[in-house]
Design an enzyme around this catalytic site. Structure first.
Site, mmCIF file in Angstrom:
data_model
loop_
_atom_site.group_PDB
_atom_site.id
_atom_site.type_symbol
_atom_site.label_atom_id
_atom_site.label_comp_id
_atom_site.label_asym_id
_atom_site.label_seq_id
_atom_site.Cartn_x
_atom_site.Cartn_y
_atom_site.Cartn_z
ATOM 1 N N ASP A 1 0.664 -1.343 -0.071
ATOM 2 C CA ASP A 1 -0.041 0.090 0.017
ATOM 3 C C ASP A 1 0.671 1.288 -0.036
ATOM 4 O OD1 ASP A 1 -2.220 -1.411 0.166
ATOM 5 O OD2 ASP A 1 -2.158 -1.547 2.268
ATOM 6 N N MET A 2 0.222 2.375 -0.420
ATOM 7 C CA MET A 2 1.061 3.706 -0.524
ATOM 8 C C MET A 2 1.782 3.939 0.727
ATOM 9 S SD MET A 2 -0.481 7.286 -1.688
ATOM 10 C CE MET A 2 -1.292 7.682 -0.406
#
Length: 323
Positions: free
Chosen positions: A154-155
């Site tokens: 995930d970012m």
């Protein structure tokens, strides 16, 4: 474990046929150890995908002792097979984003992704992504290869990301992950203190609608297994309790750690999507992909990599009192 037993197998038993010193990012070099049909050698001995073999046949891209040879023909012990890797590179704009490379060889590169960085360009994040940096890095190395992510984060999750430089490496590493032959370890800082120092969460994870980002624990979902152990517990300056956990996965569902931690009542600190407490102590979920253990695709040797806890998670713990 299966993983450790595999690593103890001798090179002869593994059937390593790639000549180590002759390998490069744009060429496979194989030493034949018995009389065999080329396509059987590639498929059964070396694990090439059927799609890759069909492409090699279509592009007439297999050479035995320097001469083009059809994959349906036989080779003999002592023959040398060379396969050039011919493909177009990625069209991502190269950007130097100062991402740390922890390991690189002719098949792959492993980086320590910082938090707040998107892995792959999207319509809303076309630049400043990990793919942009990798395009820059590979261009600097003079390697015109396609960026293929073996795993993604995930970012706002930091840590180790593997990128394959060719279709073979991507296929082999992805297969090993599916077969649970890749060891992955995460560190997470969660709210509260778990009741048990070690535990396993075996709960199915479900996506209610196709357009929903959030996942939930639900009997309709896929079986998902998360193991955790308590490293230490702390009290922050406001008296809230938090804990540092070591986490490993048997399955790789989207948001698995975040969903399971929330399910047991100990959501990851600063997780805006799953957190019960909107504490925002570090501005992102305190989750870090710390360790990877896997086999090199061609040579089969064990590679073990560890990415240190990022600065924001270290600062968070330093502000707290250990209990």
């Amino acid at each position: 474990s299966i993983l450790k037993r595999l690593y103890k197998i001798s090179k002869e038993e593994r059937g390593i046929l790639f000549i180590k010193d002759e390998q490069s990012w744009d060429k496979f070099v194989i030493s034949v150890d018995k009389e065999i049909k080329i396509q059987d050698l590639l498929r059964d001995e070396l694990g090439f995908s059927a799609r890759s073999i069909s492409r090699l046949k279509r592009e007439k891209n297999i050479y035995v002792n320097g001469k083009y040879t059809k994959p349906t023909l036989h080779v003999d012990k002592g023959d040398i097979i060379e396969i050039p890797i011919i493909e177009e590179g990625s069209d991502f704009e190269g950007q130097d984003l100062n991402v740390r490379v922890l390991y690189e060889d002719f098949d792959l590169v492993v980086v320590d992704k910082p938090p707040f960085m998107v892995v792959h360009p999207t319509k809303s994040h076309y630049q400043n992504t990990l793919a942009n940096h990798l395009s820059y890095h590979l261009d600097q190395e003079g390697q015109d290869v396609r960026v293929r992510f073996v795993n993604r984060l995930d970012m706002n999750t930091s840590g180790l990301v593997i990128v394959a430089k060719n279709a073979y490496a991507h296929h082999k590493l992805s297969s090993d992950m599916s077969d649970k032959l890749v060891e992955k370890e995460y560190y997470a800082i969660v709210n509260g203190v778990p009741d048990h120092k070690e535990a396993t969460i075996d709960q199915p994870i479900y996506r209610e609608t196709e357009d929903s980002i959030k996942r939930i624990v639900d009997p309709r979902g896929q079986r998902s297994i998360t193991h955790y152990s308590l490293i230490g517990s702390y009290k922050d300056c406001e008296g809230h309790l938090i804990s540092l956990l070591r986490i490993s996965l048997e399955t790789g569902r989207t948001h698995q750690i975040r969903v399971h931690m929330d399910y047991i009542g100990h959501p990851i600190v600063s997780d805006e999507l799953y957190g019960q407490l909107q504490d925002n102590l570090i501005g992102r979920q305190a989750l870090h992909a710390r360790k990877l253990v896997f086999n090199q695709p061609r040579m089969k040797n064990e590679i073990e990599l560890v990415a240190d806890l990022p600065d924001d998670m270290v600062r968070l713990l330093d502000k707290c009192e250990k209990i």
